[in-house]
Motif scaffolding. Structure first.
Motif, PDB file in Angstrom:
ATOM      1  N   ASN A  92      -8.825  -1.378 -20.087  1.00  0.00           N
ATOM      2  CA  ASN A  92     -10.129  -1.886 -19.640  1.00  0.00           C
ATOM      3  C   ASN A  92     -10.030  -2.201 -18.152  1.00  0.00           C
ATOM      4  O   ASN A  92      -9.576  -3.277 -17.752  1.00  0.00           O
ATOM      5  CB  ASN A  92     -10.510  -3.153 -20.419  1.00  0.00           C
ATOM      6  CG  ASN A  92     -11.187  -2.846 -21.735  1.00  0.00           C
ATOM      7  OD1 ASN A  92     -12.130  -2.053 -21.797  1.00  0.00           O
ATOM      8  ND2 ASN A  92     -10.707  -3.476 -22.801  1.00  0.00           N
ATOM      9  N   ASP A 117     -17.921  -7.028 -16.421  1.00  0.00           N
ATOM     10  CA  ASP A 117     -16.622  -7.683 -16.233  1.00  0.00           C
ATOM     11  C   ASP A 117     -16.203  -8.551 -17.415  1.00  0.00           C
ATOM     12  O   ASP A 117     -15.005  -8.807 -17.587  1.00  0.00           O
ATOM     13  CB  ASP A 117     -16.649  -8.547 -14.973  1.00  0.00           C
ATOM     14  CG  ASP A 117     -16.787  -7.726 -13.698  1.00  0.00           C
ATOM     15  OD1 ASP A 117     -17.037  -6.514 -13.791  1.00  0.00           O
ATOM     16  OD2 ASP A 117     -16.660  -8.300 -12.601  1.00  0.00           O
ATOM     17  N   VAL A 121     -15.563  -5.892 -21.562  1.00  0.00           N
ATOM     18  CA  VAL A 121     -14.125  -6.037 -21.832  1.00  0.00           C
ATOM     19  C   VAL A 121     -13.899  -6.570 -23.244  1.00  0.00           C
ATOM     20  O   VAL A 121     -13.089  -6.032 -24.015  1.00  0.00           O
ATOM     21  CB  VAL A 121     -13.462  -6.959 -20.794  1.00  0.00           C
ATOM     22  CG1 VAL A 121     -12.016  -7.256 -21.181  1.00  0.00           C
ATOM     23  CG2 VAL A 121     -13.515  -6.331 -19.408  1.00  0.00           C
ATOM     24  N   SER A 125     -12.672  -4.114 -26.314  1.00  0.00           N
ATOM     25  CA  SER A 125     -11.406  -4.533 -26.931  1.00  0.00           C
ATOM     26  C   SER A 125     -11.584  -4.719 -28.435  1.00  0.00           C
ATOM     27  O   SER A 125     -10.759  -4.257 -29.236  1.00  0.00           O
ATOM     28  CB  SER A 125     -10.906  -5.833 -26.294  1.00  0.00           C
ATOM     29  OG  SER A 125     -10.557  -5.641 -24.937  1.00  0.00           O
ATOM     30  N   ASN A 142      -5.906  -5.153 -19.993  1.00  0.00           N
ATOM     31  CA  ASN A 142      -7.159  -5.609 -19.405  1.00  0.00           C
ATOM     32  C   ASN A 142      -6.877  -6.006 -17.960  1.00  0.00           C
ATOM     33  O   ASN A 142      -5.991  -6.823 -17.693  1.00  0.00           O
ATOM     34  CB  ASN A 142      -7.740  -6.780 -20.177  1.00  0.00           C
ATOM     35  CG  ASN A 142      -8.263  -6.373 -21.549  1.00  0.00           C
ATOM     36  OD1 ASN A 142      -8.674  -5.222 -21.737  1.00  0.00           O
ATOM     37  ND2 ASN A 142      -8.249  -7.282 -22.499  1.00  0.00           N
ATOM     38  N   VAL A 165     -11.070 -12.897 -18.523  1.00  0.00           N
ATOM     39  CA  VAL A 165     -10.253 -11.746 -18.917  1.00  0.00           C
ATOM     40  C   VAL A 165      -8.795 -12.153 -19.096  1.00  0.00           C
ATOM     41  O   VAL A 165      -8.136 -11.753 -20.067  1.00  0.00           O
ATOM     42  CB  VAL A 165     -10.375 -10.608 -17.886  1.00  0.00           C
ATOM     43  CG1 VAL A 165      -9.365  -9.498 -18.174  1.00  0.00           C
ATOM     44  CG2 VAL A 165     -11.789 -10.042 -17.874  1.00  0.00           C
ATOM     45  N   THR A 169      -7.005 -12.038 -22.795  1.00  0.00           N
ATOM     46  CA  THR A 169      -5.923 -11.078 -22.980  1.00  0.00           C
ATOM     47  C   THR A 169      -4.624 -11.763 -23.375  1.00  0.00           C
ATOM     48  O   THR A 169      -3.883 -11.269 -24.237  1.00  0.00           O
ATOM     49  CB  THR A 169      -5.734 -10.250 -21.703  1.00  0.00           C
ATOM     50  OG1 THR A 169      -6.998  -9.728 -21.292  1.00  0.00           O
ATOM     51  CG2 THR A 169      -4.769  -9.104 -21.944  1.00  0.00           C
TER      52      THR A 169
END
Length: 267
Positions: A92, A117, A121, A125, A142, A165, A169
């Motif tokens: 991503n 953004d 994501v 995911s 990511n 993010v 992640t």
């Protein structure tokens, strides 16, 4: 864990028409992975796909798509299914920023920034993670940013999206332990890509030296190849040192004021 074997894998890369996305495509193609390249600019994707097919004799598929739409993960998964593909790795990378005081920003642009953004994501995911976990031999990367580690005056929304993010992640890294899926948040600093063209000014880098996309992607792939891959990695020794010093030696107020002064010079 041994180094990742990308042969017989299919890696989906968003934001693949330029910059880090295109560099991920080049380096993964060199390691034998088939690719699904996703971006809005279809002509650029086709050009890159032709280059990679010729150089590496791999399968490369192109999906022209705007990720700022509703349900991007569901839409992208449907397109991939139509191609008869099973994605085993996911990068991503798509994202952009807005530079300037928050109260002067275009609300529509901010909504689009958050959609690409953050929402895309998480949604992409979620759309692919079940098959990534089932395959148990690929990666989920990511792309976060150095902006994730502190508030960013004049890039307030961008910094907040990248903090999201990073947090998401790293949580998925823990949830995916034992499945064979390697999860990584990659945090580059200022990098020599089209990012600053989209932002509207190269000065959003705050005067820092621009890194090479080649080196940034190498950092990510090297981290994934470790025996015990970390949940996140910062690209660039200077960036790692600065992030560490900011956490250990400065108060949060001092960090925010410093970033504010750096970006105020460029506003």
């Amino acid at each position: 864990m041994p180094a990742v074997d990308y042969h017989a894998q299919t890696t989906l890369i968003t934001g693949a028409s330029a910059g880090l996305g295109a560099e991920f495509a080049r380096q993964l193609a060199a390691r034998g992975s088939g690719l699904v390249l996703v971006a809005r600019r279809g002509e650029r994707l086709e050009k890159l796909a032709t280059e990679l097919r010729a150089q590496h004799r791999i399968q490369v598929h192109v999906v022209e798509m705007d990720l700022a739409t509703d349900h991007p993960g569901q839409a992208l998964a449907a397109r991939v299914a139509q191609l008869g593909l099973h994605v085993t790795s996911l990068i991503n990378n798509a994202g952009f920023a807005t530079f300037g005081p928050f109260h002067q920003a275009d609300p529509d642009r901010l909504r689009r920034e958050i959609a690409v953004d953050v929402t895309a994501v998480a949604d992409i995911s979620r759309a692919f993670i079940d098959q990534l976990r089932t395959a148990g031999r690929g990666v989920l990367v990511n792309v976060a940013s150095m902006a994730a580690y502190q508030p960013n005056p004049r890039m307030a929304v961008y910094g907040a999206t990248k903090a999201f993010v990073l947090s998401l992640t790293e949580a998925l890294w823990e949830e995916s332990r034992g499945t064979g899926l390697r999860v990584l948040a990659l945090s580059p600093g200022a990098t020599r890509t089209e990012f600053f063209d989209v932002v509207g000014t190269p000065q959003a880098a705050g005067g820092t030296r621009l890194a090479s996309p080649v080196d940034v992607v190498r950092t990510a792939l090297a981290a994934l190849d470790r025996r015990n891959p970390p949940p996140s990695v910062i690209a660039g020794r200077t960036n790692r040192v600065m992030a560490s010093l900011a956490r250990r030696l400065a108060t949060r107020r001092q960090v925010i004021r410093t970033i504010g002064r750096l970006t105020a010079k460029e506003a």
